[in-house]
Each structure stands twice: as structure tokens, then as C-alpha cells.
Design a protein around this motif. Structure first.
Motif, PDB file in Angstrom:
ATOM      1  N   LEU A  40      71.910  13.525  49.622  1.00 17.46           N
ATOM      2  CA  LEU A  40      72.070  12.601  50.752  1.00 17.46           C
ATOM      3  C   LEU A  40      72.005  11.150  50.304  1.00 17.46           C
ATOM      4  O   LEU A  40      72.695  10.292  50.842  1.00 17.46           O
ATOM      5  N   GLN A  41      71.140  10.861  49.337  1.00 14.01           N
ATOM      6  CA  GLN A  41      71.036   9.501  48.828  1.00 14.01           C
ATOM      7  C   GLN A  41      70.403   9.525  47.443  1.00 14.01           C
ATOM      8  O   GLN A  41      69.734  10.482  47.067  1.00 14.01           O
ATOM      9  N   GLY A  42      70.639   8.458  46.684  1.00 11.64           N
ATOM     10  CA  GLY A  42      70.064   8.362  45.356  1.00 11.64           C
ATOM     11  C   GLY A  42      70.775   9.234  44.340  1.00 11.64           C
ATOM     12  O   GLY A  42      71.892   9.720  44.555  1.00 11.64           O
ATOM     13  N   THR A  43      70.125   9.446  43.199  1.00  9.14           N
ATOM     14  CA  THR A  43      70.670  10.256  42.123  1.00  9.14           C
ATOM     15  C   THR A  43      69.589  11.193  41.600  1.00  9.14           C
ATOM     16  O   THR A  43      68.396  10.968  41.807  1.00  9.14           O
ATOM     17  N   VAL A  44      70.029  12.250  40.907  1.00  6.69           N
ATOM     18  CA  VAL A  44      69.103  13.182  40.265  1.00  6.69           C
ATOM     19  C   VAL A  44      69.725  13.598  38.933  1.00  6.69           C
ATOM     20  O   VAL A  44      70.947  13.744  38.830  1.00  6.69           O
ATOM     21  N   ALA A  45      68.882  13.753  37.917  1.00  2.00           N
ATOM     22  CA  ALA A  45      69.359  14.131  36.591  1.00  2.00           C
ATOM     23  C   ALA A  45      68.517  15.276  36.051  1.00  2.00           C
ATOM     24  O   ALA A  45      67.369  15.507  36.503  1.00  2.00           O
ATOM     25  N   VAL A  46      69.061  15.994  35.094  1.00 11.43           N
ATOM     26  CA  VAL A  46      68.309  17.053  34.426  1.00 11.43           C
ATOM     27  C   VAL A  46      67.025  16.457  33.837  1.00 11.43           C
ATOM     28  O   VAL A  46      67.034  15.353  33.287  1.00 11.43           O
TER      29      VAL A  46
ATOM     30  N   SER B 268      68.399  22.526  35.139  1.00 11.70           N
ATOM     31  CA  SER B 268      69.846  22.388  34.934  1.00 11.70           C
ATOM     32  C   SER B 268      70.519  22.205  36.281  1.00 11.70           C
ATOM     33  O   SER B 268      69.901  22.428  37.331  1.00 11.70           O
ATOM     34  N   MET B 269      71.818  21.818  36.252  1.00  7.66           N
ATOM     35  CA  MET B 269      72.571  21.612  37.496  1.00  7.66           C
ATOM     36  C   MET B 269      74.022  22.029  37.294  1.00  7.66           C
ATOM     37  O   MET B 269      74.561  21.952  36.186  1.00  7.66           O
TER      38      MET B 269
ATOM     39  N   GLN C 213      80.515  24.149  37.345  1.00  4.28           N
ATOM     40  CA  GLN C 213      80.633  23.330  36.147  1.00  4.28           C
ATOM     41  C   GLN C 213      79.298  22.646  35.868  1.00  4.28           C
ATOM     42  O   GLN C 213      78.760  21.960  36.737  1.00  4.28           O
ATOM     43  N   PRO C 214      78.701  22.828  34.659  1.00  7.46           N
ATOM     44  CA  PRO C 214      77.426  22.177  34.332  1.00  7.46           C
ATOM     45  C   PRO C 214      77.562  20.658  34.364  1.00  7.46           C
ATOM     46  O   PRO C 214      78.570  20.099  33.919  1.00  7.46           O
ATOM     47  N   VAL C 215      76.561  19.997  34.897  1.00  2.37           N
ATOM     48  CA  VAL C 215      76.516  18.537  34.926  1.00  2.37           C
ATOM     49  C   VAL C 215      75.113  18.076  34.572  1.00  2.37           C
ATOM     50  O   VAL C 215      74.142  18.822  34.692  1.00  2.37           O
ATOM     51  N   GLN C 216      75.005  16.834  34.135  1.00  2.00           N
ATOM     52  CA  GLN C 216      73.711  16.259  33.785  1.00  2.00           C
ATOM     53  C   GLN C 216      73.146  15.383  34.896  1.00  2.00           C
ATOM     54  O   GLN C 216      71.952  15.101  34.917  1.00  2.00           O
ATOM     55  N   ARG C 217      74.001  14.938  35.802  1.00  2.00           N
ATOM     56  CA  ARG C 217      73.576  14.004  36.853  1.00  2.00           C
ATOM     57  C   ARG C 217      74.379  14.270  38.121  1.00  2.00           C
ATOM     58  O   ARG C 217      75.552  14.651  38.061  1.00  2.00           O
TER      59      ARG C 217
END
Length: 610
Positions: free
Chosen positions: A242-248, A265-266, A271-275
Motif C-alpha cells: 500500500l505504501q513504502g518499500t520492502v526488501a529481502v 524472499s519475495m 519471478q524472484p525479486v529483491q525489493r
């Protein structure tokens, strides 16, 4: 919308993601339309829920997507493709709470209407919910293949558009684009859909030319719609940022559980992503979490989402709701992903501080836009006074309680009309007089009504865990779900959290009830400035509460209560401007005391204020 730049490998395409809510009445063909639009499906898409297949209706939020080349009006942005993630929301009346949770994640909306039936009950409810969620909408007029005879179809579609346009004109979606479609012509799954390319083009045209502003640090907020375990990996939380960012490796909080977990992990559409950024549809894997403890809810930066028992919300009454929304009543109130019962106390600006009747609709729509999730609601000022309301009012306005305010408004309107009439000449002047008279008659209908912003104090039966500025929707969910009446009563945004168990916090809310007492001058004293008044207070009342308060006589003379006279409840009133003894009628000798009693003042029974 989201920016995945840097979220994927350098060789991967940079994708701008737009979340599109697909809403409409049950059996309007939403899921079939989503299927016709989609090229990629998530773990929850197109009624994969077993009961959805069994009952033939959507029971939960479904997610799928399609991509298109980046259009020319977005060419300056650092992306390669435009992706639309479709959020298929349930249409059945009993599942409106799921819809309310779903609209919090959308950037724009498709309202699906069965063109053969028009605006139905849940269509209206979805329209209301969508108004709070977004300012961008396109209407899909589905099942146009059922309009017969075929040669009359264009005329019948135009007629439906005109009729629906009149309804949309009373909403923030006036002039909305309407696209005739048929997701499944003839009810056959293998039939080529009609109008889908036009609908895709309309969605592309709605995308704004600039992405969201950069997120502020430490404000990650994630709407969870599913949670499931993967053996040997952990639990996967699927949802939308909804807002902001998230990373592994970031630590996130599940505020409802009061637990924190690192992100292992995400993935985005496998598809794997880091952020992941605001607007992204993502699966977040965490370890040591019992997936059975959470089905739908929130994840966030630690310590940013509170739990509370009370709040003030800026609200508007929903125009399609036919019943009263009274203070001291209990309604179902949805805040974030939770729906609980709540006691309500409504209040607004004092009489004389509202907006004119002819601008009430525009002001309401402006306030609605300010309360949308992408905007900021009107600031709430605890330092000022607010008038208690017996109920929440719509475009009919609130009755003015103070007769002096109504009289002043009427006098100002009459003076304006008189000045306007004097400026006209000849036949044009006569026409102007007639128009002015009509305008005055129309204006007088609104002179005894107040129009302006409104708020509600909500006291929840159970603790709520939600953002402090969360969306609020009040409803009567115990009403007949098979009836034709809209059950959604009001909408708004939280503007202040309050603990109802703490009187000092409640006392900060300056909400008052106007109080009026009437008395009569019994006699005038020889000094010409003092009157003996009876009937204002009872014999047993404490006069200390009233000393120093101002009163007004029937002649408009202003006085101040000085103290008691004798022991029978009479008062001495000083009138500095003097009292003329001659020619006084009974009406002239009437004395009125107007004051305020503040609802949450612990000394309310001991102190009256004006």
C-alpha cells in the motif's frame, strides 16, 4: 502503481504496475470479463476457491494480470511495459466486507454493469466504495449481446448510457467513460469477447503521466489477502504494497499478532525479486509463522500501525442510503480489514460556519476526494468548538438550531436580492425581478439549513488494528441482504485516535449541545438597568453556575446575570444599556439564556459556557 526499477535483474523488463479493482453486482459477469482481459494468473484468481466453483459466484478477492507496451503518454518514464493487475472483487451482498478490504489496494476501477438490468443494489454499493478508493474509473456495460433486436442495439446502448450518466453526475465520476462489452457472447466460453480491446484502451488512457512520489522511509504498509505454508521454506504472505518499500532481509511486523519477522524472499507473479514498492502485487516469505493465524490483514514497518478502541473520523453520508444515521446508535464499521460494531456520536461546525446550499454538492464531492485513500482528509482541530448532531446529514443539510443565525441569513439574502432588483431596468428589469423572486424563493428553502463538513466519534466494541488514517465505512449489515436498499450508510477517514476509557482524552473534543432557557422580567428596578427575572432557573438550582452569563430580552437588550433575588429562584440581571419601562409588552419582557454544555467536559454539570 509501482516502480520495479532495481527490483529485478538488470536484463529484466522494467514494469509499471497498476492495480485495477473489478467491482459490480453479483452475476454481472465480472469474473468472465477478468478472464477475457487476463494473460497471467496468481495463486488466487478466477474463482479458484472451491466454494466459488460450487456456488458459481466469486467468494474472495482474485488476482490476475495483463501487460501492454508502454503508451506514448508514459514514454518519458523509466519503464518498458505497463502491467494491469486485476483485482476481482465479490459481488454478492453478504461479501461486501471483502470488497471493502479489496478496494484499499486499487489505483483505478472497472465498474461492471449488466446492461440488461442497469444499476442494481450491489452496483450502487460498489460505486460508493469505489468513490472512496480512487478517482479513476471506467464502466464496462456487459452483456450487450443480449440486447435484441441486434439492429436496435446501438440505440439501446446509448439509452442505457444516458440513464446511467444521470446517476454518475451525482458522484465524483461525472462524465465517466462507458464501454459496451460482452465477456462471453451467447454464454459460450469459446466465443470471442466483444469490446475488450476498447476496454483495455480506456484503462491505458486512465493511467496518470507520473508515478507515485518517492516513499518516505519507515512507512511500509502491506495488505495481506492470503497466507499459506510452503514446506521447507516458511509461510508466504500474498498481497499488495500500500505504501513504502520492502526488501529481502527487512524486518516487518504483523501488528494484529504483535509479532515481527525478517523477510526471507519475495516473488512477483512467480519471478524472484529483491525489493517491492508501493502498488506491487507480491508474495513475501517469512519463517517461523503459523499460517493459520492470519488470513487477511496487514504487515508494516515495526511500530507504525496502532491498536485502538476509539477514533474521530471525517465522514459523509452515502447518498444511496435511505435511512437515518443517528447518534447514539450502533452500526457495523469497517476500518482497514476489520469490521466491528461501534457507538457513534456525530458533530459538525457550529451554525453560521457552513457553505451555501448551491455549493453543497460540490463541497461534498471535494470532501469525498480529500477523503480518498490517495489524498489527505481535512485537518481536525481539537482547539475549536463543534456542534453535536442528532444524526449524520446528507445533501438535505442540518436544521439550524440558532434562530439568530437563520434570521441573519434570511436578512442577508433579502438584501442581496433587493440590491440585484434595483440594478435592473425596463423589461429586462422585470425579467430580472421575476428571476430574482424565483431565486429568493429557492434560496429561502436552504436558509434554515446548515451545510458543511461532519465528523463522528466512534467507540468500537472490540480493539481495532489499522493505520491511524485508515478508510472508514459504516453500514447496516444486519439489513436484508436480498433487499433492494443500499446498506452502506457513511464513509470517511480516521483523523484522530481517542481512548474512550480516558476522560482527559475525550475532554479534548470540544463538542457541545446548545441549551436554551426562557424566563420573564417580573419588574424593573428604579435604577433603570436592573431587572428581576423569574423562570430562568429552578429554586433548588445553584446560582453559581449562571452568574456572569449573558441574556437577551424580547426587545434585543443585552444583560448579564448578577446573582439571586430572594430565595424563590429569581435572578438579578444587569442591562448596561438601560431598560425602557414605557410601552413594554409581554413579548418585550421575555428573557432568553443561550449557552453550551460540552459533552465530554467532566465539569459539564457545574459549568455552562457561551
Amino acid at each position: 502503481m509501482s516502480d520495479k526499477k532495481g527490483a529485478q535483474a538488470p536484463s529484466a523488463k522494467r514494469i509499471l504496475n497498476i492495480n485495477v479493482g473489478v467491482l459490480g453486482h453479483v452475476d454481472s459477469g465480472k469474473t468472465s470479463l477478468v478472464a477475457a482481459l487476463s494473460t497471467r494468473l496468481s495463486t488466487a484468481a478466477l474463482d479458484k476457491h472451491p466454494q466459488s466453483k460450487e456456488r458459481g459466484i466469486t467468494l474472495d478477492l482474485g488476482f490476475s494480470a495483463f501487460t501492454v507496451p508502454l503508451p506514448p503518454h508514459l514514454a518519458a518514464l523509466p519503464y518498458d511495459e505497463l502491467q494491469f493487475t486485476l483485482v476481482d472483487c465479490p459481488g454478492h451482498a453478504s461479501l461486501i466486507r471483502t470488497i471493502i478490504g479489496g478496494v484499499q489496494i486499487i489505483d483505478m476501477m472497472i465498474l461492471v454493469i449488466d446492461v440488461t438490468k442497469g444499476l442494481q443494489t450491489q452496483t450502487a454499493e460498489c460505486l460508493v466504495v469505489g468513490e472512496v478508493a480512487t478517482s479513476r474509473m471506467v464502466v464496462a456495460l456487459n452483456k450487450v449481446d443480449q440486447l435484441q433486436p441486434e439492429e436496435e442495439r446501438p440505440k439501446l446502448v446509448r439509452r442505457a448510457m444516458k440513464r446511467l450518466g444521470q446517476t454518475f453526475a451525482m458522484t465524483k465520476f461525472t462524465g465517466v467513460t462507458m464501454i459496451p462489452v460482452s465477456a462471453k457472447p451467447g454464454g459460450q466460453a469459446d466465443s470471442a469477447p466483444l469490446g475488450v480491446d476498447d476496454l483495455r484502451a480506456a484503462l491505458v488512457a486512465l493511467v496518470p503521466p507520473a508515478p507515485r512520489p518517492p516513499p518516505a522511509p519507515g512507512c511500509f504498509l502491506f495488505a495481506i489477502d492470503h497466507c499459506f505454508p510452503i514446506k521447507g521454506q516458511g509461510s508466504v504472505l500474498t498481497g499488495t504494497v500500500l505504501q513504502g518499500t520492502v526488501a529481502v532481509n527487512d524486518v516487518i511486523e504483523l501488528p494484529a499478532l504483535k509479532q515481527t519477522r525478517p523477510v526471507k524472499s519475495m516473488q512477483m507473479f512467480k519471478q524472484p525479486v529483491q525489493r517491492a514498492n508501493a502498488g506491487d502485487r507480491v508474495g513475501v516469505c517469512v519463517t517461523q509463522l503459523d499460517s493459520g493465524l492470519i488470513e487477511r490483514g496487514l504487515a508494516c514497518s515495526p511500530g507504525t500501525v496502532p491498536t485502538f478502541r476509539g477514533a474521530v473520523a471525517a465522514v459523509e453520508k452515502i447518498r444511496f442510503y435511505a435511512g437515518r444515521v443517528p447518534s447514539r446508535a450502533k452500526f457495523h464499521v469497517s476500518v482497514g480489514h476489520a469490521t466491528v460494531m461501534a457507538d457513534m456520536t456525530f458533530f459538525g461546525l457550529p451554525d453560521g460556519e457552513g457553505v451555501p446550499r448551491d455549493t453543497a454538492l460540490a463541497a461534498m464531492i471535494a470532501n469525498l476526494n480529500a477523503m480518498a485513500l490517495s489524498a489527505t482528509p481535512m485537518a481536525f482541530d481539537c482547539a475549536r468548538d463543534y456542534l453535536y448532531q442528532e444524526e449524520l446529514y446528507g445533501l438535505e443539510g442540518r436544521p439550524i438550531a440558532d434562530p439568530s443565525v437563520a434570521a441573519a441569513a434570511a436578512a442577508a439574502a433579502a438584501a442581496a436580492e433587493e440590491a440585484k432588483a434595483e440594478g435592473e431596468e425596463g423589461a429586462a428589469a422585470q425579467d430580472g425581478d421575476d428571476a430574482a423572486a424565483a431565486a429568493a424563493a429557492e434560496g429561502e428553502e436552504g436558509l434554515d439549513r446548515h451545510f458543511g463538513p461532519q465528523w463522528v466519534l466512534l467507540k468500537f466494541d472490540q480493539p481495532i488494528t489499522a493505520p491511524k488514517d485508515a478508510l472508514v465505512i459504516g453500514a447496516k449489515f444486519d439489513a436484508d441482504i436480498h433487499g433492494e436498499a443500499c446498506r452502506l450508510a457513511f464513509y470517511g477517514r480516521l483523523v484522530r485516535l481517542v481512548d474512550p476509557a480516558k476522560p482527559p482524552e475525550l475532554a479534548e473534543l470540544q463538542v457541545f449541545k446548545p441549551k436554551t432557557r426562557a424566563g420573564v422580567i417580573e419588574r424593573l428596578q428604579p435604577d433603570g438597568v436592573t431587572a428581576i427575572v423569574r423562570g430562568l432557573i429552578k429554586k433548588e438550582s445553584s446560582v453559581d453556575v449562571f452568574v456572569g452569563l449573558k441574556v437577551t430580552t424580547g426587545r434585543g437588550e443585552q444583560g448579564v446575570i448578577e446573582g439571586t433575588f430572594g430565595k424563590s429562584g429569581k435572578l438579578k440581571v444587569n442591562v448596561p444599556g438601560g431598560l425602557a419601562a414605557e410601552g413594554r409588552s409581554a413579548a418585550d419582557n421575555a428573557v432568553t439564556l443561550r449557552c453550551k454544555r460540552y459533552l465530554y467536559d467532566p465539569n459539564a454539570k457545574k459549568v455552562l459556557r457561551q
